[in-house]
Design an enzyme around this catalytic site. Structure first.
Site, mmCIF file in Angstrom:
data_model
loop_
_atom_site.group_PDB
_atom_site.id
_atom_site.type_symbol
_atom_site.label_atom_id
_atom_site.label_comp_id
_atom_site.label_asym_id
_atom_site.label_seq_id
_atom_site.Cartn_x
_atom_site.Cartn_y
_atom_site.Cartn_z
ATOM 1 N N ASP A 1 0.846 -1.082 0.092
ATOM 2 C CA ASP A 1 -0.061 0.171 0.049
ATOM 3 C C ASP A 1 0.944 1.163 -0.089
ATOM 4 O OD1 ASP A 1 -2.726 0.281 0.060
ATOM 5 O OD2 ASP A 1 -2.790 0.855 2.221
ATOM 6 N N LYS B 1 -13.745 26.586 -4.292
ATOM 7 C CA LYS B 1 -12.384 25.924 -4.031
ATOM 8 C C LYS B 1 -11.504 27.138 -3.749
ATOM 9 C CE LYS B 1 -12.798 22.046 -7.099
ATOM 10 N NZ LYS B 1 -12.222 21.174 -7.950
ATOM 11 N N ASP C 1 -3.936 -1.225 5.256
ATOM 12 C CA ASP C 1 -4.359 -0.779 6.862
ATOM 13 C C ASP C 1 -5.937 -0.600 6.666
ATOM 14 O OD1 ASP C 1 -4.618 1.237 4.970
ATOM 15 O OD2 ASP C 1 -3.262 2.593 5.778
ATOM 16 N N ASP D 1 -8.529 -3.466 2.435
ATOM 17 C CA ASP D 1 -7.395 -4.601 2.245
ATOM 18 C C ASP D 1 -7.630 -5.915 2.697
ATOM 19 O OD1 ASP D 1 -5.826 -2.485 1.148
ATOM 20 O OD2 ASP D 1 -5.348 -1.543 2.921
#
EC number: 7.2.2.13
Length: 1021
Positions: free
Chosen positions: A374, A485, A715, A719
């Site tokens: 990862d 934004k 994590d 996963d």
């Protein structure tokens, strides 16, 4: 999980007559789960939603309709998987693998004792003792292993914690709080900041709603949720919120589209619990070893059973011999030795931040050939940090090292002072209290990742941000929102030479540039012409291409005549300029690779391990991080790089010309398994970006199809299927979700990729050391079996008794065998290729040939030499012993004559025989000294390796002391039938011990001088 998947799919199947039907259904279900999330609810208009679910968009469902749906679909909860009862786990430890061999031995011992008890008047209790001891060994080791592994299991427990307890629904037009399990498809649900999402929702209205999807998609930033359909992919679109993710701020209202097992999270849970973990490599090795040992034992046993019948023994005697030979072949102490060696390594790894849940996983990590890692938090530091600034028309590099030892830039520039002022003021992040004595980079910050990075950067470069904010008091602020934004604030300006009010703004570069008419260069404001605009645009693209998150900064001094002291600024009906500002600069941020990662990745490459990065991030970011971490090494190009260099379209490049490869999740979705296999086979450096949990699992399976032993790090909840499927799953201890920790075999306590490399090194070392330990233990089998075989063939008095064999296997050999687990590596074990599980076995023919055929035979000669010396000293010359057994063992004959005509009673004969047993036992200890020393190395000379292993030196003393104690301790003659020896008898085996040492040193010398030669092929185990 689309509409096509009916609810009956998730109900338990009726028990079929044929097991294969069940298996086929399970495979079908698993294939279904591996498919991408398919739903179309995010594409539907509100009108179509109303028609599909029959929900009134303001009043919700009626209570009666909700009850009907609940009865049809069942509760909104995850189905717990069938768990293995604890007693079954315990039985597996007691009866699995090696233990079974010992149980068979114990049963045979009890059988032999039973036969003796039925046929003899005063049977000897040896076989009874042996049976009891073998049973005790299995039970104690079984309990030990069970205790070690009882700390793991139960994947679904953590998913249970994720189910929210209460949910706010609207039914019959009224808001009501109900148990989350009662939420049904079509319910109208409200969520607010701090809530967990109770089911998969299609958002129909939202106000500043953000959700944390990190446990599902791996994206670290909170994601905006709104009614807008923004992406074909349901995982990427803004109008779907997923079951058990967290709403971090704002409010939203949505219609429930999936509940329980049918939610995206439910599918992952089902996927994780439905996966077969498969056998660990070391378990397969031990099984292979048991087959060898059992084969040898049964072959010898049956051969000598037939031989003893030919030699006219009674069939009862022949059965006793058969059992004796099989039991003598069983290395009783080995089960305990292997378990203790693995436990010691696990403890050593825990000190290096690798917590091993499953003991056998210790070795698996050593045989790993592919690591799928990862990105977030494993390869990168789990934080954003400022990487570059652009001001005064050039890019400056910031210092991203963990210890601030990197490059610096000119901090005296007037433009930098203006830029740092905006970054510090237009920023809501603050340091948490009482951290003054911590280094700035280690301090905890309240605020989002980008603002925290800016805060730490400005604090490091310019001193206290708090003091700056106190000087420039904030008057008003427009917080960041997804429409504008940008973030803007107006401050009092303490500098009397400038106007009283300073407006500062930061945000997405494209929004910022539109609002600027001038630019600050070297402290002077200049008009923003086309040339400068191009320079800005190029800088933005360059930083973005590095995979960094770029923010633009500008300011404006508000003229005093329009905005005097005490002016009332209004942020709702804006009464101040937000256009024609002065552009100051860019700051870009990145999640930097951890300091030790490039080195660790390099070590993996040197060790023949392929490191693949799998991430949910954008391909550009993923590629930049992969280059920074060394996963894509210097000079290696992707297809896109080659196309850009040659200035040709990507499709004209032959994919096999590119060593590196970045695969987008959406491309992976359309690939066949053959295409994926091609990518894994022909590219050495691979990055998968924008991947989903299902794809991570498909990647792992692809690697396993190539014959790789795969380690996976992860994590998030997303996963856990891949962690479960991998040969070894590695979860993160700090940021890891409970689910990932449950599914993994190993947990990295410091979340650092470099710790995995330490684990690989330890795993390789334990495999080498287990080989040495087994070689040492098996060698003494030959001097234990041969006395029994000669006893049958030559009809001589028994040279070595059963009890003394046990004293070797469970006494003197135990500590030395375990001490080999502490042996240091012979050479750099991280410089060789991963072992091939098909060819490089823990116990191979060469090890058996060395232990049994060579060293073991020399040991047996040493034992027999001592045996013949003692009997000769007592009057029985070797020639006289042949055929003497029948009279010797007959308790009614008290006048057996020796070579000199002396007569011996039964009692006297037995004392001499038991003294021989003791001497043979001591001889084995003496020759095992040499065996222990030669087992320290497989290729190097012992003189190169040295005697630094203190435990091994202790083992040598311990086995000698134990042998002396058993021989000389008063009362042993009664307890174990072991008698004191003359000191000279200890030295009979010394020449053989020396011979073993010299023989092996010469063998290793030839191996080193002639690598790949005949000696290496035949004897290097």
């Amino acid at each position: 999980m689309g509409k096509g998947v009916g609810r009956d799919k998730y109900e338990p199947a009726a028990v079929s007559e044929h097991g294969d039907k069940k298996k086929a259904k399970k495979e079908r279900d698993m294939d279904e789960l591996k498919k991408e999330v398919s739903m179309d609810d995010h594409k539907l208009s509100l009108d179509e939603l109303h028609r599909k679910y029959g929900t009134d968009l303001s009043r919700g469902l009626t209570t009666a309709r909700a009850a009907e749906i609940l009865a049809r679909d069942g509760p909104n909860a995850l189905t717990p998987p069938p768990t293995t009862p604890e007693w079954v786990k315990f039985c597996r430890q007691l009866f699995g693998g090696f233990s079974m061999l010992l149980w068979i031995g114990a049963i045979l011992c009890f059988l032999a004792y039973g036969i003796q008890a039925a046929t003899e008047e005063e049977p000897q209790n040896d076989n009874l003792y042996l049976g009891v001891v073998l049973s005790a060994v299995v039970i104690i080791t079984g309990c030990f292993s069970y205790y070690q592994e009882a700390k793991s299991s139960k994947i679904m427990e953590s998913f249970k914690n994720m189910v929210p307890q209460q949910a706010l629904v609207i039914r019959n037009g009224e808001k009501m709080s109900i148990n989350a399990e009662e939420v049904v498809i079509g319910d109208l649900v409200e969520v607010k900041g701090g809530d967990r999402i109770p089911a998969d929702l299609r958002i129909i209205s939202a106000n500043g709603c953000k959700v944390d999807n990190s446990s599902l998609t791996g994206e670290s930033e909170p994601q905006t949720r709104s009614p807008d359909f923004t992406n074909e992919n349901p995982l990427e679109t803004r109008n779907i919120a997923f079951f058990s993710t967290n709403c971090v701020k704002g409010t939203a209202r949505g219609i429930v589209v999936y509940t329980g097992d049918r939610t995206v999270m439910g599918r992952i849970a089902t996927l994780a619990s439905g996966l077969e973990g498969g056998q660990t490599p070391i378990a397969a090795e031990i099984e292979h070893f048991i087959h060898i040992i059992t084969g040898v034992a049964v072959f010898l046993g049956v051969s000598f059973f037939i031989l003893s019948l030919i030699l006219e023994y009674t069939w009862l005697e022949a059965v006793i011999f058969l059992i004796g030979i099989i039991v003598a072949n069983v290395p009783e102490g080995l089960l305990a030795t292997v378990t203790v060696c693995l436990t010691l390594t696990a403890k050593r790894m825990a000190r290096k931040n690798c917590l091993v849940k499953n003991l056998e996983a210790v070795e698996t990590l050593g045989s790993t050939s592919t690591i799928c890692s990862d990105k977030t938090g494993t390869l990168t530091q789990n934080r954003m940090t400022v990487a570059h600034m652009w001001f005064d028309n050039q890019i400056h590099e910031a210092d991203t090292t963990e210890n601030q030892s990197g490059v610096s830039f000119d901090k005296s520039s007037a433009t930098w002072l203006a830029l740092s002022r905006i970054a510090g003021l237009c920023n809501r992040a603050v340091f948490q209290a009482n951290q003054e004595n911590l280094p700035i980079l280690k301090r905890a910050v309240a605020g989002d990742a980008s603002e925290s990075a800016l805060l730490k950067c400005i604090e490091l470069c310019c001193g206290s941000v708090k003091e700056m904010r106190d000087r420039y008091a904030k008057i008003v602020e427009i917080p960041f929102n997804s429409t504008n934004k940008y973030q803007l604030s107006i401050h009092k300006n303490p500098n009397t030479s400038e106007p009283r009010h300073l407006l500062v703004m930061k945000g997405a570069p494209e929004r910022i540039l539109d609002r600027c008419s001038s630019i600050l260069l070297h402290g002077k404001e200049q008009p923003l012409d086309e040339e400068l605009k191009d320079a800005l645009q190029n800088a933005y693209l360059e930083l973005g291409g590095l995979g960094e998150r770029v923010l633009g900064f500008r300011h404006l001094f508000l003229p005093d005549e329009q905005f005097p002291e005490g002016f009332q600024f209004d942020t709702d009906d804006v009464n101040f300029p937000v256009e024609n500002l002065c552009f100051v600069g860019f700051i870009s941020m990145i999640g930097p690779p951890r300091a030790a990662v490039p080195d660790a990745v390099g070590k993996c490459r040197g060790a023949g391990i392929k490191v693949i990065m799998v991430t949910g991030d954008h391909p550009i970011t993923a590629k930049a991080i992969a280059k920074g971490a060394g996963i894509i090494s210097e000079g290696n190009e992707t297809v896109e790089d080659i196309a850009a260099r040659l200035n040709i379209p990507v499709r004209q490049v032959n994919p096999r010309d590119a060593k590196a490869c970045v695969v987008h999740g959406s491309d992976l979705k359309d690939m066949t398994s053959e295409q994926l296999d091609g990518i894994l086979k022909y590219h050495t450096e691979i990055v998968f970006a924008r991947t989903s949990p299902q794809q991570k699992l498909i990647i792992v399976e692809g690697c396993q199809r190539q014959g790789a032993i795969v380690a996976v790090t992860g994590d998030g909840v997303n996963d856990s299927p891949a962690l479960k499927k991998a040969d070894i799953g590695v979860a993160m201890g700090i940021v890891g979700s409970d689910a990932s920790k449950q599914a993994a075999d190993m947990i990295l306590l410091d979340d650092n990729f470099a710790s995995i490399v330490t684990g690989v090194e330890e795993g390789r070392l334990i495999f080498d050391n287990l080989k040495k330990s087994i070689a040492y233990t098996l060698t003494s089998n030959i001097p234990e079996i041969t006395p029994f075989l000669i006893f049958i063939i030559a009809n001589i008095p028994l040279p070595l008794g059963t009890v003394t064999i046990l004293c070797i296997d469970l006494g003197t050999d135990m500590v030395p065998a375990i001490s080999l687990a502490y042996e240091q590596a012979e050479s750099d074990i991280m410089k060789r290729q991963p072992r091939n599980p098909k060819t490089d076995k823990l116990v191979n023919e060469r090890l058996i040939s060395m232990a049994y055929g060579q060293i073991g035979m020399i040991q047996a000669l040493g034992g027999f030499f001592t045996y013949f010396v003692i009997l000769a000293e007592n009057g029985f010359l070797p020639t006289h012993l042949l055929g003497l057994r029948v009279d010797w063992d007959d308790r009614w004959i008290n006048d057996v004559e020796d070579s000199y005509g002396q007569q011996w009673t039964y009692e006297q004969r037995k004392i001499v025989e038991f003294t021989c047993h003791t001497a043979f036992f001591v001889s084995i200890v003496v020759v095992q000294w040499a065996d222990l020393v030669i087992c320290k190395t497989r290729r190097n000379s012992v003189f190169q390796q040295g005697m630094k292993n203190k435990i091994l030196i202790f083992g040598l003393f311990e086995e000698t002391a134990l042998a002396a104690f058993l021989s000389y301790c008063p009362g042993m003659g009664v307890a174990l039938r072991m008698y004191p020896l003359k000191p000279t008898w200890w030295f009979c085996a010394f020449p053989y011990s020396l011979l073993i040492f010299v023989y092996d040193e010469v063998r290793k010398l030839i191996i080193r001088r002639r690598p790949g030669g005949w000696v290496e092929k035949e004897t290097y185990y």
